[in-house]
Design a protein around this motif. Sequence first.
Motif, PDB file in Angstrom:
ATOM      1  N   LYS A 160       2.598 -19.465  85.926  1.00  0.00           N
ATOM      2  CA  LYS A 160       2.460 -18.279  86.266  1.00  0.00           C
ATOM      3  C   LYS A 160       3.814 -17.787  87.099  1.00  0.00           C
ATOM      4  CE  LYS A 160      -1.168 -15.053  87.508  1.00  0.00           C
ATOM      5  NZ  LYS A 160      -2.044 -14.780  87.868  1.00  0.00           N
ATOM      6  N   ASP A 168      12.330  -6.389  86.083  1.00  0.00           N
ATOM      7  CA  ASP A 168      12.084  -6.376  85.280  1.00  0.00           C
ATOM      8  C   ASP A 168      12.141  -6.839  83.459  1.00  0.00           C
ATOM      9  OD1 ASP A 168      10.682  -4.672  87.113  1.00  0.00           O
ATOM     10  OD2 ASP A 168      11.629  -2.437  85.232  1.00  0.00           O
ATOM     11  N   VAL A 176       6.480  -5.655  82.031  1.00  0.00           N
ATOM     12  CA  VAL A 176       5.903  -6.762  83.327  1.00  0.00           C
ATOM     13  C   VAL A 176       6.590  -5.770  84.312  1.00  0.00           C
ATOM     14  CG1 VAL A 176       5.746  -8.876  84.795  1.00  0.00           C
ATOM     15  CG2 VAL A 176       4.822  -8.775  82.106  1.00  0.00           C
ATOM     16  N   SER A 220       7.155 -15.329  88.958  1.00  0.00           N
ATOM     17  CA  SER A 220       7.884 -14.077  89.235  1.00  0.00           C
ATOM     18  C   SER A 220       9.176 -14.539  89.051  1.00  0.00           C
ATOM     19  CB  SER A 220       7.117 -13.257  90.333  1.00  0.00           C
ATOM     20  OG  SER A 220       8.299 -14.275  91.732  1.00  0.00           O
ATOM     21  N   ARG A 260       3.479 -13.372  86.322  1.00  0.00           N
ATOM     22  CA  ARG A 260       3.110 -13.685  85.328  1.00  0.00           C
ATOM     23  C   ARG A 260       3.478 -14.842  84.211  1.00  0.00           C
ATOM     24  NH1 ARG A 260       8.511 -11.671  84.464  1.00  0.00           N
ATOM     25  NH2 ARG A 260       8.262 -10.603  85.920  1.00  0.00           N
ATOM     26  N   VAL A 270      -1.305 -11.542  83.917  1.00  0.00           N
ATOM     27  CA  VAL A 270      -0.026 -10.617  85.232  1.00  0.00           C
ATOM     28  C   VAL A 270      -0.705 -10.070  86.181  1.00  0.00           C
ATOM     29  CG1 VAL A 270       1.437  -8.853  85.226  1.00  0.00           C
ATOM     30  CG2 VAL A 270       1.521 -10.010  83.003  1.00  0.00           C
ATOM     31  N   GLY A 271      -1.071 -10.339  87.158  1.00  0.00           N
ATOM     32  CA  GLY A 271      -1.430 -10.533  88.569  1.00  0.00           C
ATOM     33  C   GLY A 271      -2.321 -11.175  88.196  1.00  0.00           C
ATOM     34  N   GLU A 297       6.079  -9.617  89.765  1.00  0.00           N
ATOM     35  CA  GLU A 297       4.753  -9.981  89.153  1.00  0.00           C
ATOM     36  C   GLU A 297       4.716 -11.153  88.945  1.00  0.00           C
ATOM     37  OE1 GLU A 297       2.051  -6.883  88.162  1.00  0.00           O
ATOM     38  OE2 GLU A 297       3.521  -5.473  87.660  1.00  0.00           O
TER      39      GLU A 297
END
Length: 101
Positions: free
Chosen positions: A42, A48, A77, A44, A83, A62-63, A81
Motif C-alpha cells: 500500500k 488520481d 482511486v 499513496s 492503495r 484502498v484505505g 488514498e
Amino acid sequence: MQTTELKSAEKVPIAIDARKMLVRKDCELIHLTLKAGEILEKHSNPFDVAFYVLSGIGELEVGDESAIIIPDTVIEVAAGELRGWNNTGREDLRVLVVKLL
C-alpha cells in the motif's frame, strides 16, 4: 504515430514488473504484472488513478476497504488514498494503470 511494445518499455524502479507504456505531461499509462503471490505494498500518490485489470485475479486494497477484482474491471482511486495490490490467483495479474496528472 508513436508505439511502445511492452517488452521494450522503460521499467519503473519498484519490486514488481511495472513498465511505462505512455508518458505525457497530463497522464501516464503503466503496465503492471504481479506473479502469483506477489504484492504491491500500500502506498499513496498525489494524483488520481484508474486501474483496468487485463487478466488474472487480485485483491485491491484502498484505505480500509478491499475487493477481489476480476478481468475487464475498472477501479478509480482518488489522489492521496492508500492503495495496494495482492495477486491472489494462480496466474499473472496484469493491470493497466492510468495516472491522471
